[in-house]
Structures are given as structure tokens and as C-alpha cells.
Design a protein around this motif. Structure first.
Motif, PDB file in Angstrom:
ATOM      1  N   GLY A 171       0.779  -1.232   0.000  1.00  0.00           N
ATOM      2  CA  GLY A 171       0.000   0.000   0.000  1.00  0.00           C
ATOM      3  C   GLY A 171       0.811   1.283   0.000  1.00  0.00           C
ATOM      4  O   GLY A 171       0.245   2.377  -0.116  1.00  0.00           O
ATOM      5  N   GLU A 172       2.120   1.181   0.116  1.00  0.00           N
ATOM      6  CA  GLU A 172       2.976   2.367   0.155  1.00  0.00           C
ATOM      7  C   GLU A 172       3.078   3.000  -1.234  1.00  0.00           C
ATOM      8  O   GLU A 172       3.240   2.308  -2.225  1.00  0.00           O
ATOM      9  N   LEU A 173       2.977   4.322  -1.298  1.00  0.00           N
ATOM     10  CA  LEU A 173       3.035   5.040  -2.563  1.00  0.00           C
ATOM     11  C   LEU A 173       4.368   5.780  -2.689  1.00  0.00           C
ATOM     12  O   LEU A 173       4.755   6.530  -1.783  1.00  0.00           O
ATOM     13  N   TYR A 243       4.867  -3.592  -8.859  1.00  0.00           N
ATOM     14  CA  TYR A 243       4.689  -2.371  -8.077  1.00  0.00           C
ATOM     15  C   TYR A 243       4.244  -1.202  -8.953  1.00  0.00           C
ATOM     16  O   TYR A 243       4.363  -0.047  -8.561  1.00  0.00           O
ATOM     17  N   GLN A 245       1.465   0.082  -9.680  1.00  0.00           N
ATOM     18  CA  GLN A 245       0.427   0.980  -9.172  1.00  0.00           C
ATOM     19  C   GLN A 245       0.810   1.599  -7.831  1.00  0.00           C
ATOM     20  O   GLN A 245       0.052   2.412  -7.290  1.00  0.00           O
ATOM     21  N   GLN A 246       1.981   1.241  -7.327  1.00  0.00           N
ATOM     22  CA  GLN A 246       2.489   1.869  -6.102  1.00  0.00           C
ATOM     23  C   GLN A 246       3.602   2.871  -6.380  1.00  0.00           C
ATOM     24  O   GLN A 246       3.899   3.722  -5.546  1.00  0.00           O
ATOM     25  N   TRP A 303      -2.570  11.051  -9.982  1.00  0.00           N
ATOM     26  CA  TRP A 303      -1.630  10.787  -8.867  1.00  0.00           C
ATOM     27  C   TRP A 303      -1.119  12.106  -8.291  1.00  0.00           C
ATOM     28  O   TRP A 303      -1.120  12.307  -7.083  1.00  0.00           O
TER      29      TRP A 303
END
Length: 309
Positions: A171-173, A243, A245-246, A303
Motif C-alpha cells: 500500500g505504500e506510494l 509495483y 500501481q504503487q 496521482w
């Protein structure tokens, strides 16, 4: 160099010596200009320390003997070009809240140089990983002594065969990644290249050169890895798809220009939305990094809008 790079032209050694007096006896006059002996690792380290103090307000920077000493002008160039990509993704405007921007540095090393520069120049938050605990220990000391623990977070990569696994949390962006991968396939290959460099500097012959006397230093994990740069970057490319989408943008330096075409082929297999090769020039040296994103222009804009709130 990038137009925003502070290190255009010759170094101002008067200012640098004021910032770091220990540099003074190592400055020489060559061809009517002041310089240092770039084959002298101690001189290179002190030059870096002076540059960091004078231009970036890094009051403490210590590098243990033998660790890789990064050239500041080239490292900050990379940061500036990343900022351009980020600006373009943000509808060609500067992010309103730079502290909400997160950069991930893969293989930060004992110098923790990219995080220091990224935070000081642009105010970004930085996550920095490395497989060597000794490097992370030194990096943490630099961070603590400059009171940057709130801006730079270190993470230990426990598996030398992965780049993002074990580092990026669920969940980290992360806005962008940065990496200067190990170049050589073996220590022997690194030694051969180093001998050629010393000969070019006209300091030693190959026969008299100590095998591990690298003028810019470098521990084994910093200089070489099985399969060299190409295998390392291919692994990074393959992992990046998990990754997509993160992380908005993945990037890595590519030292050998002949590797670019093979990296593009590897990228084609994971099918990113966009791939870029960005060239950089520092004097006569040409370098480059490859950048890729699994997000469309619209997704990147969304984003950035979320980041700007």
C-alpha cells in the motif's frame, strides 16, 4: 550539465576551503587553474565534503575507508532530471507540497548521497535501501548528525537478489525510484577498469598499481555483482511490474550505453505505458538513465493531483 546544476564551470576553491579547511593542502595549480589530484581518494572525499557543506548545508559527511565516493555534480544532475519528469507528470508545474513527494533510492551506500541531495535541493522525503548493514550504519550517522531523520528513512534489504521486494511496503506510494547499480560482473573486471583509469590519469603503470586502490573507492557490493549492470537492471525491470500501481516512475542509471537496447527489450516484456532514455552530460562524460512508468498520462496527473491536496 542540467541548467539548475550549481556546479557549472570551475570549482571556487576559495569558498570550498572556507567550508572545509582540510581541503587546502590538497589543492594544486595545474595549467593556471586550481584543482585537486583526482587519483587521490582522500582529496576526492574532502572535495565532496566541502561541496556538501558549502552548497547543500550538510555539516557532517564521513565516508569509511574504501567505500564508494560519489562525484557530487553528476549525482545532483540525476536528481534535477528526475524533478523535470515529476514536473511534467504534474501538468508541468512544481508540486505544491514537496514533502509529500517520496523518492526511493535502491542501494544508497554509506554515502547516502542521493537522499541528501534530493531532500536539500527539492525537499522530498526519501526511503533508502541497501544490503550492507555497515553502509546503513554509516548512512544513519550522517542522517542523525544532520538532523534529517524526519526526511530520510533507511531500510535493510535482506535479499541481494531483489530490488523492491522487502523494501516497498504493502500500500505504500512512491513517486520515483533512483538507482546507481553495480557496474562490473566481478572484482577482476573492476580492477582492470580501474587500472586503465589510473593509466589515463598518468599516475601509475598497471604493474605498479595496487589492485584495490580505487580513486573513488568502492566496496565489492558497490562495484560489482554477478551478471553486472545488465543483469541487475533486468531484475529491477522484472520486479517493477508488481509495483506499477504503487510507484509512478522507476529509473536507473545505465553506465554502459550498449546495454540500453537490451534493457528496452526487457522493458517491452513487462509492458509499461512509457519508457524514456534521458541523456546527461558532465563535461566530456556522457551518462544516461532509463525511466519507465506503468501509468498513463491521465493516471499520473490524477496521482499528482492527489499529492497536491
Amino acid at each position: 550539465m542540467h541548467s539548475r546544476n550549481l556546479h557549472q564551470g570551475d570549482y571556487d576553491f576559495k569558498q570550498l576551503i572556507e567550508a572545509e579547511p582540510k581541503l587546502a593542502p590538497l589543492v594544486v595549480n595545474k595549467g593556471g587553474k586550481q584543482t585537486i589530484d583526482f587519483s587521490n581518494n582522500a582529496a576526492v572525499v574532502l572535495l565532496n565534503r566541502a561541496l556538501l557543506k558549502h552548497h547543500y548545508q550538510i555539516s557532517y559527511w564521513h565516508l569509511p575507508q574504501g567505500h564508494l565516493c560519489p562525484p557530487i555534480p553528476g549525482r545532483v544532475d540525476y536528481i534535477h532530471y528526475l524533478a523535470d519528469i515529476l514536473k511534467r507528470a504534474n501538468d508541468n508545474t512544481i508540486a505544491k507540497h514537496p514533502t509529500q513527494i517520496t523518492l526511493l533510492d535502491i542501494g544508497t551506500g554509506a554515502s547516502v548521497i542521493y537522499p541528501l541531495l534530493a531532500h536539500r535541493v527539492y525537499g522530498w522525503q526519501v526511503i533508502a535501501s541497501d544490503i550492507a548493514k555497515t553502509s546503513l550504519n554509516n548512512a544513519q550517522t550522517i542522517i542523525d548528525k544532520n538532523q534529517l531523520s524526519g526526511a530520510i528513512q533507511l531500510r535493510h534489504q535482506v535479499n541481494s537478489n531483489t530490488c523492491f521486494n522487502n523494501v516497498i511496503k504493502p500500500g505504500e506510494l512512491i513517486d520515483m525510484t533512483i538507482c546507481n547499480p553495480p557496474f562490473f560482473d566481478s572484482l577482476a573486471q573492476a580492477r582492470q577498469a580501474n587500472q586503465r583509469k589510473w593509466q589515463k590519469l598518468a599516475k601509475h603503470t598497471a604493474a605498479s598499481l595496487p589492485a584495490d586502490n580505487f580513486n573513488f573507492g568502492g566496496k565489492h557490493n558497490e562495484l560489482h555483482t554477478s551478471g553486472g549492470e545488465l543483469k541487475f537492471i533486468r531484475r529491477m525491470v522484472n520486479e517493477s511490474k508488481y509495483y506499477g500501481q504503487q510507484v509512478m516512475w522507476f529509473t536507473t542509471l545505465v553506465s554502459n550505453k550498449d546495454n540500453v537496447s537490451q534493457i528496452k527489450r526487457a522493458l517491452k516484456k513487462v509492458n509499461p505505458q512509457v519508457v524514456e532514455v534521458v541523456k546527461m552530460a558532465q563535461g566530456h562524460k556522457i551518462s544516461r538513465f532509463v525511466a519507465w512508468s506503468f501509468m498513463s498520462t491521465e493516471q499520473q496527473r490524477a496521482w499528482c493531483e492527489q499529492r497536491n491536496r
